[in-house]
Design a protein around this motif. Structure first.
Motif, PDB file in Angstrom:
ATOM      1  N   GLN A 197       2.262  -3.834  -6.883  1.00 32.19           N
ATOM      2  CA  GLN A 197       1.215  -4.642  -7.519  1.00 32.19           C
ATOM      3  C   GLN A 197      -0.121  -3.884  -7.545  1.00 32.19           C
ATOM      4  OE1 GLN A 197       1.110  -8.515  -5.625  1.00 32.19           O
ATOM      5  NE2 GLN A 197       3.304  -8.826  -5.877  1.00 32.19           N
ATOM      6  N   LEU A 198      -0.038  -2.667  -8.047  1.00 32.99           N
ATOM      7  CA  LEU A 198      -1.218  -1.805  -8.111  1.00 32.99           C
ATOM      8  C   LEU A 198      -2.273  -2.398  -9.038  1.00 32.99           C
ATOM      9  CD1 LEU A 198      -2.470   1.074  -7.522  1.00 32.99           C
ATOM     10  CD2 LEU A 198      -1.448   1.753  -9.707  1.00 32.99           C
ATOM     11  N   ASP A 199      -3.526  -2.369  -8.582  1.00 29.75           N
ATOM     12  CA  ASP A 199      -4.638  -2.672  -9.484  1.00 29.75           C
ATOM     13  C   ASP A 199      -4.687  -1.550 -10.505  1.00 29.75           C
ATOM     14  OD1 ASP A 199      -7.085  -2.940 -10.785  1.00 29.75           O
ATOM     15  OD2 ASP A 199      -8.119  -3.672  -9.011  1.00 29.75           O
ATOM     16  N   VAL A 200      -4.383  -1.873 -11.749  1.00 31.03           N
ATOM     17  CA  VAL A 200      -4.210  -0.843 -12.776  1.00 31.03           C
ATOM     18  C   VAL A 200      -5.453   0.024 -12.945  1.00 31.03           C
ATOM     19  CG1 VAL A 200      -4.941  -2.324 -14.682  1.00 31.03           C
ATOM     20  CG2 VAL A 200      -3.306  -0.490 -15.108  1.00 31.03           C
ATOM     21  N   ARG A 201      -6.604  -0.486 -12.525  1.00 37.61           N
ATOM     22  CA  ARG A 201      -7.836   0.305 -12.642  1.00 37.61           C
ATOM     23  C   ARG A 201      -7.842   1.499 -11.702  1.00 37.61           C
ATOM     24  NH1 ARG A 201     -11.891  -4.678 -12.038  1.00 37.61           N
ATOM     25  NH2 ARG A 201     -10.367  -5.056 -10.386  1.00 37.61           N
ATOM     26  N   GLU A 202      -7.021   1.446 -10.608  1.00 33.80           N
ATOM     27  CA  GLU A 202      -6.871   2.628  -9.757  1.00 33.80           C
ATOM     28  C   GLU A 202      -6.312   3.796 -10.561  1.00 33.80           C
ATOM     29  OE1 GLU A 202      -7.591   3.386  -6.689  1.00 33.80           O
ATOM     30  OE2 GLU A 202      -8.040   1.493  -5.684  1.00 33.80           O
ATOM     31  N   LEU A 203      -5.393   3.498 -11.464  1.00 34.90           N
ATOM     32  CA  LEU A 203      -4.793   4.540 -12.306  1.00 34.90           C
ATOM     33  C   LEU A 203      -5.740   4.942 -13.432  1.00 34.90           C
ATOM     34  CD1 LEU A 203      -2.290   6.255 -12.877  1.00 34.90           C
ATOM     35  CD2 LEU A 203      -1.353   4.335 -14.174  1.00 34.90           C
ATOM     36  N   ILE A 204      -6.374   3.951 -14.072  1.00 36.43           N
ATOM     37  CA  ILE A 204      -7.287   4.255 -15.187  1.00 36.43           C
ATOM     38  C   ILE A 204      -8.449   5.122 -14.710  1.00 36.43           C
ATOM     39  CG2 ILE A 204      -8.860   3.236 -16.880  1.00 36.43           C
ATOM     40  CD1 ILE A 204      -7.097   0.745 -16.897  1.00 36.43           C
TER      41      ILE A 204
ATOM     42  N   ARG B 124     -12.814   2.430  -6.205  1.00 34.44           N
ATOM     43  CA  ARG B 124     -11.492   2.792  -5.711  1.00 34.44           C
ATOM     44  C   ARG B 124     -11.255   2.252  -4.299  1.00 34.44           C
ATOM     45  NH1 ARG B 124     -10.405   9.102  -7.500  1.00 34.44           N
ATOM     46  NH2 ARG B 124     -10.387   8.760  -9.764  1.00 34.44           N
ATOM     47  N   CYS B 125      -9.973   2.080  -4.012  1.00 39.42           N
ATOM     48  CA  CYS B 125      -9.549   1.564  -2.714  1.00 39.42           C
ATOM     49  C   CYS B 125      -9.969   2.523  -1.597  1.00 39.42           C
ATOM     50  CB  CYS B 125      -8.028   1.395  -2.725  1.00 39.42           C
ATOM     51  SG  CYS B 125      -7.329   0.831  -1.179  1.00 39.42           S
TER      52      CYS B 125
ATOM     53  N   CYS C  93      -8.978  -8.152 -15.081  1.00 38.94           N
ATOM     54  CA  CYS C  93      -9.492  -6.859 -15.562  1.00 38.94           C
ATOM     55  C   CYS C  93      -9.025  -6.576 -16.984  1.00 38.94           C
ATOM     56  CB  CYS C  93      -9.077  -5.732 -14.619  1.00 38.94           C
ATOM     57  SG  CYS C  93      -7.288  -5.568 -14.371  1.00 38.94           S
ATOM     58  N   ARG C  94      -8.850  -7.635 -17.753  1.00 38.96           N
ATOM     59  CA  ARG C  94      -8.339  -7.466 -19.128  1.00 38.96           C
ATOM     60  C   ARG C  94      -9.291  -6.625 -19.984  1.00 38.96           C
ATOM     61  NH1 ARG C  94      -5.089 -10.568 -22.646  1.00 38.96           N
ATOM     62  NH2 ARG C  94      -4.627  -9.174 -24.403  1.00 38.96           N
TER      63      ARG C  94
ATOM     64  N   ARG D 110       0.829  -1.210   0.000  1.00 35.55           N
ATOM     65  CA  ARG D 110       0.000   0.000   0.000  1.00 35.55           C
ATOM     66  C   ARG D 110       0.863   1.259   0.000  1.00 35.55           C
ATOM     67  NH1 ARG D 110      -4.960   2.089   0.872  1.00 35.55           N
ATOM     68  NH2 ARG D 110      -4.993   4.102   1.925  1.00 35.55           N
ATOM     69  N   ILE D 111       1.953   1.262   0.798  1.00 37.61           N
ATOM     70  CA  ILE D 111       2.825   2.439   0.841  1.00 37.61           C
ATOM     71  C   ILE D 111       3.492   2.665  -0.516  1.00 37.61           C
ATOM     72  CG2 ILE D 111       4.934   3.334   1.896  1.00 37.61           C
ATOM     73  CD1 ILE D 111       4.023   1.905   4.485  1.00 37.61           C
ATOM     74  N   LEU D 112       3.895   1.574  -1.184  1.00 39.44           N
ATOM     75  CA  LEU D 112       4.467   1.712  -2.538  1.00 39.44           C
ATOM     76  C   LEU D 112       3.453   2.319  -3.503  1.00 39.44           C
ATOM     77  CD1 LEU D 112       6.425  -1.648  -2.872  1.00 39.44           C
ATOM     78  CD2 LEU D 112       7.419   0.632  -3.055  1.00 39.44           C
TER      79      LEU D 112
END
Length: 850
Positions: free
Chosen positions: A377-384, A399-400, A444-445, A351-353
């Motif tokens: 290992q970020l869920d890429v959807r957090e960024l999208i 979102r988290c 999440c492809r 989480r800190i990373l």
């Protein structure tokens, strides 16, 4: 840079300690669990009970209860206290004399052997070399000579173990294992009291400053060095950590990992052991004692006692991240790894990373952000989700919580700066292009590919065609309107691919000329989907009015010869699904399976999963089918020593059970597989055949002259397997034959389960036979009785009179009379007797032992 790592919390105030006695001051403290002991200058020991409490704000506070006060009977101050909890003793230094008191009552231990005189200072060995849990090892500085003494402290006595002379008078000591760390009058040194080896460290002036010698871990010490430095030294005299730069006037120090806490005349300073930077300063006047007890840092002024409470790691890290001090936050987290359970640390660190990545993303430091996203290992959807409208409308992503960043969306981050927006979009294109083929896109492809398509279309990116030409998971419902918005008409046509529709149309098309014309095109594009043109059709030799879509499987097999994957799928369809019983198809499928297995065996390591699947398919076909050409397959497989199990199955098909069992037992040494073979080989046969196979297996186990057995070939292991086979499947064996086979040296106890089962089976068979014999005799007696009853009157026959059972007329005088005088043919009567016989019915229902 500063960070709030600790809070100073009052524990014992002046009023609780000394009341209205103004001249009393604290000389030493000791803490053991919840128990706090305070030694004062008037020769008293005060015993307190400390209870921790959490306030409504989440901070710690202490409530204190005074349990006992004990006067030691002298007019000297109590110089030092150390708890020996295993002995329930408190070691006291007063008037240069070491003594012991009870930890609960503070009463002195009565034995005279529990005192040591002429003591300047002492310490407890936290890493003792003895294994006795009811003994404490201490190091003592002698006040009368240049020497350090090592004592063993027991419940009621003290025993001198070693005395080591020193070149100068020691003034401070710390002990770990066999290693003494000493502050002499002008230098520090490490001394091994077991071997006598000594190592000088560095000089200092004892007249200018108070020496500090503090054990901080296994064979590691913290020392006060000239120039206001806190130096670390291990048992070899080496320093594996960089020094910390503290005050010239430090009077006490402790370690609460990953921090070094130091006390001077007016302040508490806190340095990081990870980057040696000063992190926090707390005002603390009149302080003169700083010690740590099992991770608890306790300080004392002359009148009161305080506890330095560390703030939770997560709070410290979040404070650093809130100040965008990313590297410090990561360094602190990594340094605290050893103090946190592994599973909890992994969750916290990831989480800190991720938070660090978003901070650097907001600062447009894209390379650093990408590295932290990957490591975390970020869920890429957090960024999208930061990019408006990129996630598909059907996405269930939320979102988290708590959030990983403070941005509402990209517009909030960029604050109207379009150049910044475009840079962020270019970064996301690059990041998604790399992530979509990794585990980061698992689950999440569709969201990733649809977002990438939208970005490509909006940016008029050259990779848009490549995305659609390769396997992708773009959602048509979201992608088509977006492509239309950006006038990508040709791309819309590609996206709405008609390939599967064409394959489906050809699957049910009755115009076979059209099917053959376009089948090759469909197979070249995708053999797995294209073969459905034939697998969805009914199978038959010729077209008919009732089955206009029917196709000859021989023609299809010939046609698919150049498409190996499609041919394999079609043969599986014929053999396994349609159950077509033709030797040609079964043999061809078995050969294709064999080729795949041999190919997988010859390929590089890393394809074990493919090999397992291929072998499973081959073994299943070899076991279940009886139509393939066994000798052809055996000749192909026999040169490969890695396919012994398949060879055994083929030998079984040829009724060569001895060869099969020798392979399973002597080459594979797979005894469970050998038993499974006997079950499989007799599945369609009777009990006698199964008994035959089990006797063969037993003979293989006990064959001393078998090729491959020899000396050291596991003879004992085979005998164990034989005994196990007999004891578990005794009912399948002929006991007499078994007794002839087994070695004479075997004991009855070894075969007890088998013999008990065999004896029971024999007795059961004997008793069943006796019952059957009795029933037959009873039936015979009844028939004789009936026959005698019928004798007496004449029986009239004529060629017009019919049989009561078959209703045909009599052609001769031979007949049998049923009860009541009804004549029947002799053969009809015999058939009825056999059919209705109770003995016959009893025999039909008897067990295998009858």
């Amino acid at each position: 840079m500063s960070v709030k790592a600790f809070e100073l919390v009052p524990a014992v105030d002046r009023e609780q300690l000394m009341g209205d006695k103004a001249r009393i001051s604290i000389e030493c403290i000791e803490c053991c669990g919840k128990h706090l002991y305070v030694g004062t200058n008037d020769c008293f020991i005060h015993h307190f009970l400390l209870e921790e409490h959490t306030t409504t704000k989440g901070t710690l506070s202490y409530s204190v209860q005074k349990l006992l006060v004990m006067y030691l009977g002298q007019k000297k101050p109590v110089e030092a206290l150390k708890a020996a909890s295993a002995l329930e003793r408190l070691i006291v230094l007063c008037d240069a004399t070491l003594s012991m008191v009870d930890m609960v009552t503070l009463e002195a231990v009565p034995s005279g052997g529990a005192k040591v005189k002429g003591v300047a200072a002492f310490c407890v060995n936290e890493n003792p070399v003895i294994g006795d849990p009811f003994c404490v090892e201490i190091g003592v500085i002698s006040a009368r000579k240049r020497a350090v003494q090592v004592y063993m402290v027991y419940e009621d006595r003290v025993q001198l173990v070693k005395e080591v002379n020193t070149p100068q008078q020691p003034c401070a000591v710390s002990l770990d294992g066999y290693f003494l760390c000493l502050a002499l009058s002008s230098q520090y040194m490490i001394l091994n009291y077991s071997t006598g080896a000594a190592q000088d460290l560095f000089p200092y002036d004892s007249e200018e400053r108070k020496p500090i010698v503090k054990r901080i871990g296994r064979e590691e010490f913290l020392l006060a060095a000239p120039g206001g430095l806190g130096m670390f030294a291990n048992a070899e005299g080496m320093s594996q950590r960089a020094p910390v730069n503290w005050s010239e006037s430090v009077i006490g120090a402790a370690v609460c990992f990953p921090y070094v806490v130091a006390l001077d005349e007016g302040f508490i300073t806190i340095h990081s052991m990870l980057d040696q930077q000063l992190k926090q300063t707390l005002s603390f006047r009149d302080g003169h004692i700083l010690q740590d007890f099992e991770g608890k840092v306790v300080l004392a002024s002359t009148k009161a006692v305080y506890v330095l409470v560390p703030l939770p790691l997560e709070r410290q890290v979040q404070d650093l991240l809130a100040g965008h001090r990313v590297e410090e936050a990561l360094t602190l987290t990594e340094g605290a790894r050893r103090n946190i359970p592994k599973d909890r640390f992994q969750v916290l660190y990831k989480r800190i990373l991720q938070q660090a990545g978003f901070i650097q993303f907001g600062q447009l430091q894209f390379l650093e952000a990408e590295e932290h996203f990957r490591k975390g290992q970020l869920d890429v959807r957090e960024l999208i989700s930061l990019y408006p409208l990129l996630l598909p409308s059907s996405s269930s992503f939320t979102r988290c919580h708590p959030p990983l960043h403070q941005f509402a969306d990209l517009n909030h981050l960029a604050q109207g700066d379009q150049e910044k927006v475009q840079r962020c979009k270019r970064f996301l294109i690059s990041y998604l292009g790399e992530v979509r083929s990794t585990e980061g896109a698992n689950g999440c492809r569709e969201d990733v590919d649809t977002a990438l398509l939208k970005l490509y279309a909006e940016q008029d990116h050259e990779s848009l065609l490549d995305l659609l030409a390769s396997p992708n998971a773009c959602l048509l419902a979201d992608s088509a309107p977006w492509l239309e918005k950006h006038h990508k008409w040709s791309i819309i046509l590609i996206l709405t691919d008609l390939y599967e529709y064409i394959v489906d149309f050809l699957s049910f098309c009755s115009n076979l000329d059209l099917v053959w014309k376009y089948a090759d095109w469909a197979l070249q594009r995708d053999q797995t989907i294209g073969v459905q043109i034939f697998t969805k059709r009914p199978v038959g030799k010729n077209q008919s009015k009732d089955q206009p879509c029917q196709v000859n499987p021989d023609d299809v097999v010939t046609y698919l010869g150049k498409h190996s994957q499609a041919l394999l799928l079609y043969l599986e369809h014929l053999v396994l699904e349609k159950q077509i019983q033709r030797e040609q198809f079964h043999t061809q499928l078995a050969l294709l399976y064999t080729d795949r297995v041999l190919s997988a065996l010859n390929q590089s390591p890393g394809l074990e999963a493919q090999l397992v699947v291929a072998r499973d398919k081959l073994q299943f076909l070899l076991r279940e089918s009886s139509l393939y050409r066994v000798h052809l397959l055996l000749g192909k497989i026999q040169p490969c020593d890695q396919l012994l199990l398949e060879q055994a199955t083929l030998h079984g098909k040829l009724e060569e059970h001895d060869k099969a069992l020798h392979i399973l037992v002597y080459q594979l040494k797979n005894f469970p597989a050998a038993e499974d073979y006997c079950v499989w080989g007799s599945a369609s046969q009777g009990p006698a055949y199964r008994q035959h196979l089990y006797h063969l297996l037993l003979g293989v186990y006990l064959d001393l002259d078998a090729p491959g057995r020899g000396a050291g070939a596991g003879g004992g292991e085979l005998e164990v397997a034989a005994v196990d086979l007999l004891n578990r499947h005794g009912e399948l064996f002929d006991a007499v034959r078994v007794l002839d086979l087994i070695p004479e040296g075997w004991s009855l106890e070894l075969l007890r389960p088998f013999l008990v089962r065999a004896l029971r089976g024999t007795m059961h068979a004997r008793r069943t036979s006796q019952v059957s014999l009795g029933l037959a005799r009873s039936e015979n007696l009844q028939l004789q009785h009936d026959r005698l009853k019928q004798r007496g009157g004449p029986v009239l026959l004529s060629d017009k009179k019919g049989c009561h059972l078959c209703h045909n007329t009599f052609t001769g005088p031979d007949c049998v009379c049923l009860p009541g005088g009804r004549p029947v043919h002799t053969h009809c009567a015999a058939e009825r007797v056999v059919r209705d016989s109770p003995a016959k019915r009893r025999l039909a229902n008897a067990s295998n032992h009858t």
